[in-house]
Write an enzyme that holds these catalytic residues in place. Structure first.
Site, PDB file in Angstrom:
ATOM      1  N   LYS A  11     -28.615 -11.612 -22.577  1.00 34.91           N
ATOM      2  CA  LYS A  11     -29.335 -10.530 -21.899  1.00 34.91           C
ATOM      3  C   LYS A  11     -29.818  -9.472 -22.898  1.00 34.91           C
ATOM      4  CE  LYS A  11     -26.865 -11.179 -17.506  1.00 34.91           C
ATOM      5  NZ  LYS A  11     -26.092 -10.465 -16.444  1.00 34.91           N
ATOM      6  N   TYR A  51     -33.067 -13.171  -9.589  1.00 33.60           N
ATOM      7  CA  TYR A  51     -31.921 -12.503  -8.969  1.00 33.60           C
ATOM      8  C   TYR A  51     -32.126 -12.241  -7.477  1.00 33.60           C
ATOM      9  CZ  TYR A  51     -29.650 -11.878 -13.495  1.00 33.60           C
ATOM     10  OH  TYR A  51     -29.003 -12.102 -14.689  1.00 33.60           O
ATOM     11  N   ASN A 114     -24.013  -6.758 -19.221  1.00 35.28           N
ATOM     12  CA  ASN A 114     -22.848  -7.569 -19.585  1.00 35.28           C
ATOM     13  C   ASN A 114     -23.166  -8.787 -20.468  1.00 35.28           C
ATOM     14  OD1 ASN A 114     -24.075  -9.071 -17.641  1.00 35.28           O
ATOM     15  ND2 ASN A 114     -22.371  -9.083 -16.205  1.00 35.28           N
ATOM     16  N   HIS A 117     -25.571 -14.323 -19.098  1.00 36.10           N
ATOM     17  CA  HIS A 117     -25.591 -14.930 -17.763  1.00 36.10           C
ATOM     18  C   HIS A 117     -25.027 -16.337 -17.860  1.00 36.10           C
ATOM     19  CE1 HIS A 117     -27.058 -16.417 -13.880  1.00 36.10           C
ATOM     20  NE2 HIS A 117     -27.440 -17.503 -14.537  1.00 36.10           N
ATOM     21  N   GLU A 128     -32.045 -22.903 -12.071  1.00 35.15           N
ATOM     22  CA  GLU A 128     -32.299 -21.888 -13.105  1.00 35.15           C
ATOM     23  C   GLU A 128     -32.893 -22.513 -14.367  1.00 35.15           C
ATOM     24  OE1 GLU A 128     -28.693 -19.005 -11.468  1.00 35.15           O
ATOM     25  OE2 GLU A 128     -28.487 -19.956 -13.429  1.00 35.15           O
TER      26      GLU A 128
HETATM   27  N1  UDP Z   1     -24.342  -6.621 -11.534  1.00 34.45           N
HETATM   28  C1  UDP Z   1     -24.382  -5.233 -11.540  1.00 34.45           C
HETATM   29  N2  UDP Z   1     -23.477  -4.555 -10.765  1.00 34.45           N
HETATM   30  C2  UDP Z   1     -22.555  -5.190  -9.992  1.00 34.45           C
HETATM   31  C3  UDP Z   1     -22.529  -6.599  -9.993  1.00 34.45           C
HETATM   32  C4  UDP Z   1     -23.436  -7.283 -10.773  1.00 34.45           C
HETATM   33  O1  UDP Z   1     -25.211  -4.642 -12.221  1.00 34.45           O
HETATM   34  O2  UDP Z   1     -21.753  -4.519  -9.307  1.00 34.45           O
HETATM   35  C5  UDP Z   1     -25.307  -7.367 -12.373  1.00 34.45           C
HETATM   36  C6  UDP Z   1     -24.661  -7.934 -13.638  1.00 34.45           C
HETATM   37  O3  UDP Z   1     -25.610  -7.888 -14.702  1.00 34.45           O
HETATM   38  C7  UDP Z   1     -24.344  -9.350 -13.209  1.00 34.45           C
HETATM   39  C8  UDP Z   1     -25.561  -9.682 -12.335  1.00 34.45           C
HETATM   40  O4  UDP Z   1     -25.823  -8.470 -11.642  1.00 34.45           O
HETATM   41  O5  UDP Z   1     -24.191 -10.208 -14.318  1.00 34.45           O
HETATM   42  C9  UDP Z   1     -25.350 -10.806 -11.349  1.00 34.45           C
HETATM   43  O6  UDP Z   1     -24.198 -10.519 -10.578  1.00 34.45           O
HETATM   44  P1  UDP Z   1     -23.136 -11.668 -10.249  1.00 34.45           P
HETATM   45  O7  UDP Z   1     -22.214 -11.123  -9.210  1.00 34.45           O
HETATM   46  O8  UDP Z   1     -23.856 -12.940  -9.962  1.00 34.45           O
HETATM   47  O9  UDP Z   1     -22.308 -11.761 -11.616  1.00 34.45           O
HETATM   48  P2  UDP Z   1     -22.239 -12.913 -12.719  1.00 34.45           P
HETATM   49  O10 UDP Z   1     -22.431 -14.225 -12.016  1.00 34.45           O
HETATM   50  O11 UDP Z   1     -23.336 -12.604 -13.717  1.00 34.45           O
HETATM   51  O12 UDP Z   1     -20.874 -12.778 -13.344  1.00 34.45           O
HETATM   52 MG    MG Z   2     -23.885 -14.854 -10.713  1.00 27.84          MG
END
Ligand code: UDP
Ligand code: MG
Length: 139
Positions: A11, A51, A114, A117, A128
């Site tokens: 990212k 997303y 974070n 992905h 994806e």
């Molecule tokens: N995200 C965020 N706030 C939250 C949860 C998720 O900004 O409370 C963002 C974060 O960058 C995350 C992405 O949205 O990686 C997708 O969320 P997901 O729950 O799918 O997490 P992941 O699968 O990436 O661990």
């Molecule tokens: Mg996710």
């Protein structure tokens, strides 16, 4: 059933903070083979679509803004049990909860920014991967 492909993005925060090489090295050292890879920048439309599942969540706007704020590295990775093993390698969404030795523990700034992905299922890994790569870009 064990799976063999997943999809990742390094990212914008990871690229901005100079962690591209270290993260790719961790991925390769963990036994993933790179089947496709590109250095690119998502458009707002691409980030919204990618997303889409989070469209109703309060962080969606911020997430789209962040994911389009700079270049990313997109890649298709291959390994036995790729989806689950890659989720283990990256760690929890929130780096404060991510295990020692994971990519997010080492490099993520916050739950939003974070670093990386990882697909959450075989089905999404395929969707994806196809979203980012044509058949002639996968080796
Ligand atoms: N995200 C965020 N706030 C939250 C949860 C998720 O900004 O409370 C963002 C974060 O960058 C995350 C992405 O949205 O990686 C997708 O969320 P997901 O729950 O799918 O997490 P992941 O699968 O990436 O661990
Ligand atoms: Mg996710």
């Amino acid at each position: 059933m064990a799976t063999n492909r997943t999809f990742t993005m390094l990212k914008p925060d990871a690229i901005e903070n100079g962690h591209m090489g270290k993260i790719l090295d961790m991925i390769i050292q963990a036994g993933f083979q790179i089947k496709a890879m590109k250095y690119t920048r998502l458009t707002v439309d691409q980030a919204k679509k990618f997303y889409e599942v989070h469209a109703e969540r309060p962080f969606y706007g911020e997430l789209v803004e962040y994911m389009t704020s700079g270049p990313i590295v997109a890649a298709i990775l291959e390994k036995d049990n790729a989806v689950a093993d890659f989720r283990a390698l990256i760690g929890s969404t929130d780096p404060a909860e991510a295990a020692e030795g994971t990519i997010r523990k080492a490099f993520a700034e916050s739950k939003g920014r974070n670093a990386v992905h990882g697909s959450d299922s075989d089905e999404n890994a395929a969707i994806e991967g196809e979203f980012h790569f044509g058949a002639n870009e996968i080796f």
